[in-house]
Design an enzyme around this catalytic site. Structure first.
Site, PDB file in Angstrom:
ATOM      1  N   HIS A 197      36.881  32.946  38.202  1.00  0.00           N
ATOM      2  CA  HIS A 197      36.356  34.212  38.716  1.00  0.00           C
ATOM      3  C   HIS A 197      35.515  34.898  37.634  1.00  0.00           C
ATOM      4  CE1 HIS A 197      39.370  36.403  36.467  1.00  0.00           C
ATOM      5  NE2 HIS A 197      40.368  35.831  37.138  1.00  0.00           N
TER       6      HIS A 197
ATOM      7  N   HIS B  64      36.721  35.241  33.958  1.00  0.00           N
ATOM      8  CA  HIS B  64      36.562  34.059  33.104  1.00  0.00           C
ATOM      9  C   HIS B  64      35.089  33.929  32.685  1.00  0.00           C
ATOM     10  CE1 HIS B  64      39.900  32.783  36.018  1.00  0.00           C
ATOM     11  NE2 HIS B  64      40.487  33.141  34.895  1.00  0.00           N
TER      12      HIS B  64
ATOM     13  N   CYS C 143      58.557  34.164  34.042  1.00  0.00           N
ATOM     14  CA  CYS C 143      57.584  34.444  35.109  1.00  0.00           C
ATOM     15  C   CYS C 143      56.545  33.329  35.090  1.00  0.00           C
ATOM     16  CB  CYS C 143      56.910  35.798  34.909  1.00  0.00           C
ATOM     17  SG  CYS C 143      55.515  36.005  36.047  1.00  0.00           S
TER      18      CYS C 143
ATOM     19  N   CYS D 113      52.873  34.493  34.590  1.00  0.00           N
ATOM     20  CA  CYS D 113      52.502  34.751  33.186  1.00  0.00           C
ATOM     21  C   CYS D 113      52.646  33.486  32.349  1.00  0.00           C
ATOM     22  CB  CYS D 113      53.421  35.777  32.534  1.00  0.00           C
ATOM     23  SG  CYS D 113      53.511  37.379  33.293  1.00  0.00           S
TER      24      CYS D 113
ATOM     25  N   CYS E 192      57.973  40.968  38.201  1.00  0.00           N
ATOM     26  CA  CYS E 192      56.989  41.043  37.125  1.00  0.00           C
ATOM     27  C   CYS E 192      55.862  41.948  37.604  1.00  0.00           C
ATOM     28  CB  CYS E 192      56.447  39.643  36.812  1.00  0.00           C
ATOM     29  SG  CYS E 192      54.867  39.702  35.963  1.00  0.00           S
TER      30      CYS E 192
ATOM     31  N   HIS F 293      52.437  40.191  38.317  1.00  0.00           N
ATOM     32  CA  HIS F 293      52.312  39.187  39.380  1.00  0.00           C
ATOM     33  C   HIS F 293      53.078  39.530  40.638  1.00  0.00           C
ATOM     34  CE1 HIS F 293      51.011  37.073  35.733  1.00  0.00           C
ATOM     35  NE2 HIS F 293      50.127  36.569  36.564  1.00  0.00           N
TER      36      HIS F 293
ATOM     37  N   LYS G  52      42.259  46.534  40.092  1.00  0.00           N
ATOM     38  CA  LYS G  52      42.538  45.261  39.436  1.00  0.00           C
ATOM     39  C   LYS G  52      42.029  44.148  40.365  1.00  0.00           C
ATOM     40  CE  LYS G  52      46.259  42.740  37.472  1.00  0.00           C
ATOM     41  NZ  LYS G  52      47.637  42.453  37.353  1.00  0.00           N
TER      42      LYS G  52
ATOM     43  N   LYS H 261      43.296  38.612  44.694  1.00  0.00           N
ATOM     44  CA  LYS H 261      42.979  37.902  45.931  1.00  0.00           C
ATOM     45  C   LYS H 261      43.369  38.747  47.135  1.00  0.00           C
ATOM     46  CE  LYS H 261      42.515  33.064  45.551  1.00  0.00           C
ATOM     47  NZ  LYS H 261      43.130  31.766  45.547  1.00  0.00           N
TER      48      LYS H 261
HETATM   49  N1  MSP Z   1      45.529  29.598  29.894  1.00  0.00           N
HETATM   50  C1  MSP Z   1      45.676  30.841  29.242  1.00  0.00           C
HETATM   51  C2  MSP Z   1      44.902  30.863  27.931  1.00  0.00           C
HETATM   52  C3  MSP Z   1      45.290  29.821  26.948  1.00  0.00           C
HETATM   53  S1  MSP Z   1      44.263  29.872  25.522  1.00  0.00           S
HETATM   54  C4  MSP Z   1      45.026  28.918  24.408  1.00  0.00           C
HETATM   55  C5  MSP Z   1      45.130  31.960  30.139  1.00  0.00           C
HETATM   56  N2  MSP Z   1      44.279  31.604  31.088  1.00  0.00           N
HETATM   57  S2  MSP Z   1      43.601  32.611  32.161  1.00  0.00           S
HETATM   58  O1  MSP Z   1      42.937  31.755  33.105  1.00  0.00           O
HETATM   59  O2  MSP Z   1      44.564  33.523  32.676  1.00  0.00           O
HETATM   60  O3  MSP Z   1      42.491  33.372  31.360  1.00  0.00           O
HETATM   61  C6  MSP Z   1      42.722  34.604  30.719  1.00  0.00           C
HETATM   62  C7  MSP Z   1      41.417  35.083  30.119  1.00  0.00           C
HETATM   63  O4  MSP Z   1      40.416  35.207  31.153  1.00  0.00           O
HETATM   64  C8  MSP Z   1      41.441  36.468  29.488  1.00  0.00           C
HETATM   65  O5  MSP Z   1      41.979  36.461  28.182  1.00  0.00           O
HETATM   66  C9  MSP Z   1      39.970  36.804  29.512  1.00  0.00           C
HETATM   67  O6  MSP Z   1      39.305  36.065  28.524  1.00  0.00           O
HETATM   68  C10 MSP Z   1      39.546  36.302  30.873  1.00  0.00           C
HETATM   69  N3  MSP Z   1      39.714  37.329  31.910  1.00  0.00           N
HETATM   70  C11 MSP Z   1      40.426  37.178  33.072  1.00  0.00           C
HETATM   71  N4  MSP Z   1      40.321  38.317  33.801  1.00  0.00           N
HETATM   72  C12 MSP Z   1      39.578  39.227  33.143  1.00  0.00           C
HETATM   73  C13 MSP Z   1      39.248  40.580  33.382  1.00  0.00           C
HETATM   74  N5  MSP Z   1      39.572  41.215  34.495  1.00  0.00           N
HETATM   75  N6  MSP Z   1      38.604  41.259  32.390  1.00  0.00           N
HETATM   76  C14 MSP Z   1      38.269  40.640  31.196  1.00  0.00           C
HETATM   77  N7  MSP Z   1      38.587  39.381  30.958  1.00  0.00           N
HETATM   78  C15 MSP Z   1      39.126  38.602  31.928  1.00  0.00           C
HETATM   79  O7  MSP Z   1      45.478  33.112  29.899  1.00  0.00           O
END
Ligand code: MSP
Length: 504
Positions: A18, A21, A126, A129, A143, A146, A294, A297
């Site tokens: 999304h 990322h 969780c 998380c 949690c 989630h 936030k 989905k």
């Molecule tokens: N798999 C773990 C990371 C392991 S790294 C060794 C993870 N993955 S995640 O798919 O949940 O990605 C989290 C990251 O996605 C956040 O730290 C950020 O970089 C990005 N973001 C996800 N949603 C976001 C926002 N709403 N706002 C800003 N960044 C966003 O955690």
């Protein structure tokens, strides 16, 4: 030549990518491109985090094997990064063999040095998380992130002696050997240290989808523990790889604030235990909401990055995401204002300035650079200094502001000089004015490159600059690079105005 190793988090392969990322990955790409432009040897890593119960459960729900499921999601990430012109040097998948080999080696090392011990874990977990959670953190038994009840876990685990290594981490935080940025996050990490942290479990007995613990094949590695290691396994840590020697430690691990504890405390502690250097900078930017909510989905407010690229093009998506809120802070994305901002910042500014100046060069000088002049030289040198400082200090929003400043400076000059009047009464001055504008646009093109690479290429190509990437930035940023007599051409509009109701 300096090296620059930059990473994004590896994203969970439990769902489609999304806009959150995409945001982090675009920021990392801007920094990677800037450092390449500045002449550094860059290694830019991103990838997917594919093990653990979260991914296994999503695969099961989709009626697929975990591997088949991950293959599809990971492929989607890779296609999306191609569409967004992400210039990563590698894409790591944690289901790859070299990652497995590296993790086995790292865990064996921790075992060898006595940094792990066997224990019994009893508590809550969780899956959303992929983290152990305490009663205190629950809201209505769920949690809060989630909205899910955690699982009760009681199993034999291996634990990492976090408490033993934290004093060394604290020393590095105090001395600046490990920098946590922005400053507010550094304080947050110190706060976590003050609260006190417990040793943490590095294995799971009840989970099957993971990398076996080398000293006990009945357990798999806790997903976070192996995920963090991607930053070294991708460089060939398991194989004495050349890249590991050349690029480790990371110059910056980039992420959002949600995963700072793992990166700023757990990861450095594990590295210290294994006798490896810690990353230089951990930058945790803010979290954004969409239209005040936030992203979720169930709320249906997640923005699909593919649809956005279809609508606005990759460069505009990159620019618009970066300029929504100050980099580092939390913010809100107002998707409804994208078109307005596209028209004002891109179509009416960069697009308009470039097409205006090139059209005048075609009209008055048959598309040939008419003169060489140095009026803007000092101003532009000052702008370069500010721009480079901002990029070096990871202040992306400042770099964007500086580019806008140069654009506005040129617009103001056009308004003051009125080239259309000079054409009638002062041809000598007109040639100088056109030169200063054309040359300033060349600098604008170079500064834009990390942020909007396609637009930069188009601007520079329309100024007859094709092999510019082979020249050092030191030389490129010198005033006067545009030679007398070079052919320039207007070409297609860089950012065609968007119409409809969003029009200003
Ligand atoms: N798999 C773990 C990371 C392991 S790294 C060794 C993870 N993955 S995640 O798919 O949940 O990605 C989290 C990251 O996605 C956040 O730290 C950020 O970089 C990005 N973001 C996800 N949603 C976001 C926002 N709403 N706002 C800003 N960044 C966003 O955690």
């Amino acid at each position: 030549m300096k090296k620059f190793y930059i990473t994004t988090p590896i994203y969970y392969a439990n769902d489609q990518p999304h806009i959150g990322h995409a945001y982090t990955t675009i920021v990392a790409d801007v920094l990677a491109r800037y450092h390449r432009l500045a002449g550094d040897e860059v290694f830019f890593l991103t990838g997917t985090d594919e093990h653990g119960s979260k991914v296994a459960e999503s695969a099961e729900a989709a009626g697929k094997s975990p591997q088949e499921f991950c293959d599809e999601i990971s492929a989607h990430y890779q296609t999306l990064w191609d569409r967004l012109d992400i210039s990563n040097d590698d894409f790591i998948r944690t289901t790859s063999n070299y990652h497995k080999k590296g993790v086995e080696r790292f865990l064996s090392k921790l075992h060898e040095v006595g940094a792990v011990y066997e224990g019994q874990y009893e508590g809550l977990y969780c899956t959303g998380c992929e983290n152990f959670i305490t009663e205190k953190e629950l809201e209505d038994g769920k949690c809060p992130d989630h909205n899910k009840e955690p699982q009760v876990v009681k199993e034999k685990n291996y634990f990492f002696k976090l408490k033993e290594y934290l004093p060394k981490v604290k020393e590095l935080l105090d001395s600046g050997g490990l920098k946590i940025l922005p400053e507010s996050r550094h304080n947050e990490v110190l706060g976590l240290l003050r609260q006190g942290l417990e040793d943490f479990s590095i294995s799971r007995e009840s989970v099957k989808w993971g990398i076996e613990i080398p000293f006990n094949k009945k357990q798999v590695t806790y997903v976070w523990v192996e995920a963090l290691q991607n930053y070294i396994t991708a460089l060939g840590y398991g194989d004495e790889g050349e890249n590991f020697k050349k690029f480790w430690p990371a110059d910056i691990h980039l992420m959002a604030k949600d995963i700072i504890k793992f990166h700023a405390l757990y990861w450095p502690a594990m590295l210290i235990a294994a006798g490896l250097a810690v990353p230089k900078v951990i930058f945790a930017h803010g979290f954004f909401t969409i239209n005040g909510h936030k992203m979720s989905k169930s709320l249906g407010n997640a923005i699909d990055p593919d649809a956005l690229i279809d609508e606005l093009g990759s460069d505009a998506v990159r620019y618009l995401l970066l300029s929504q809120f100050p980099f580092g802070a939390d913010g809100d994305i107002k998707a409804g204002s994208f078109a307005i901002q596209y028209n004002s910042d891109l179509a009416n500014s960069i697009g308009n300035l470039t097409s205006r100046v090139l059209a005048m060069t075609e009209k008055y000088y048959d598309g040939k650079v008419p003169e060489k002049d140095f009026e803007f030289s000092d101003e532009v040198a000052g702008i370069w200094r500010q721009y480079k400082k901002a990029m070096k200090e990871f202040q992306i929003d400042k770099a964007v502001e500086i580019i806008k400043k140069l654009n506005a400076f040129c617009d103001g000059y056009v308004e003051r000089q009125k080239p259309w009047e000079l054409a009638k009464k002062d041809p000598e001055q007109l040639a100088k004015v056109i030169y200063n504008l054309l040359e300033a646009i060349r600098h604008l093109g170079l500064m834009i490159y990390p942020i909007m690479p396609q637009t930069a290429e188009k601007i520079l190509a329309s100024l007859g600059q094709t092999d510019w990437q082979k020249t050092s930035l030191k030389e490129l940023q010198d005033w006067g690079g545009l030679e007398l007599g070079v052919s320039v051409s207007k070409g297609d509009s860089l950012f065609p105005r968007l119409g409809g109701k969003e029009k200003e």
